[in-house]
Write an enzyme that holds these catalytic residues in place. Sequence first.
Site, PDB file in Angstrom:
ATOM      1  N   HIS A  48     -93.840 107.325   6.433  1.00  0.00           N
ATOM      2  CA  HIS A  48     -94.609 106.068   6.408  1.00  0.00           C
ATOM      3  C   HIS A  48     -93.788 104.955   5.734  1.00  0.00           C
ATOM      4  CE1 HIS A  48     -98.283 108.926   6.187  1.00  0.00           C
ATOM      5  NE2 HIS A  48     -98.347 108.360   7.364  1.00  0.00           N
ATOM      6  N   LYS A  97    -115.023 111.950   6.607  1.00  0.00           N
ATOM      7  CA  LYS A  97    -114.002 112.944   6.265  1.00  0.00           C
ATOM      8  C   LYS A  97    -113.884 113.055   4.759  1.00  0.00           C
ATOM      9  CE  LYS A  97    -110.977 112.924  10.272  1.00  0.00           C
ATOM     10  NZ  LYS A  97    -109.661 112.553  10.770  1.00  0.00           N
ATOM     11  N   ARG A 133     -93.642 109.656  16.484  1.00  0.00           N
ATOM     12  CA  ARG A 133     -92.704 110.731  16.139  1.00  0.00           C
ATOM     13  C   ARG A 133     -92.211 111.434  17.394  1.00  0.00           C
ATOM     14  NH1 ARG A 133     -96.744 113.169  11.842  1.00  0.00           N
ATOM     15  NH2 ARG A 133     -97.972 112.639  13.654  1.00  0.00           N
ATOM     16  N   SER A 157     -98.600 113.920   6.902  1.00  0.00           N
ATOM     17  CA  SER A 157     -99.379 114.119   5.671  1.00  0.00           C
ATOM     18  C   SER A 157     -99.974 115.523   5.654  1.00  0.00           C
ATOM     19  CB  SER A 157    -100.498 113.084   5.575  1.00  0.00           C
ATOM     20  OG  SER A 157     -99.967 111.793   5.538  1.00  0.00           O
TER      21      SER A 157
END
Length: 159
Positions: free
Chosen positions: A17, A41, A90, A128
């Site tokens: 990031h 969440k 990615r 993450s």
Amino acid sequence: MIKAIYPGSFDPITFGHIDIIERSSKIFDEVIIGVLNNKEKTPLFSAVERVEIIKEAISHINNVEVAAFEGLLVDFAKAQNASIIVRGLRAITDFEYELQMSQTNHIISKDIDTVFFTTSLEYAYLSSSTVKEVAMFGGDISKFVPPFIIGKIYNKFKK
Ligand code: PNS
């Protein structure tokens, strides 16, 4: 003056990031990091904690701010007067979700476009979730996150 939003969960922020933030801050006049506060969440770090961690992680960059948001990303972008959304790509596995999200956002708000940065090769594998999984089992996460965050992550798993 081009303002961009770099949105995400950042639970926690990684070197991947930070790389995107550094590179986008050289292209746009101002970059706002938008930290999603998703009430459905249960993140490892609260939105307030994530904002504080990110502020410290990017303190070396002048034209970057951090703020938490709830609800639609395009509404947050409009409230911040930003016309660009920045996302990192990615691998091909990211592409389908990112394409759908950028097209949805553009349909909802035609003045907002998404700009993709291809992740630097050394961080292409990093997420993450990977950081959390390695830390949960006591593994070495020093290649994934800045040193000051390492203890904070391990502490969460101790609790
Ligand atoms: O780091 P993440 O979890 O991949 O980031 C996803 C994020 C925060 C960019 C995305 O979930 C989001 O924008 N959520 C806000 C809700 C929204 O605007 N949804 C419509 C886009 S499909």
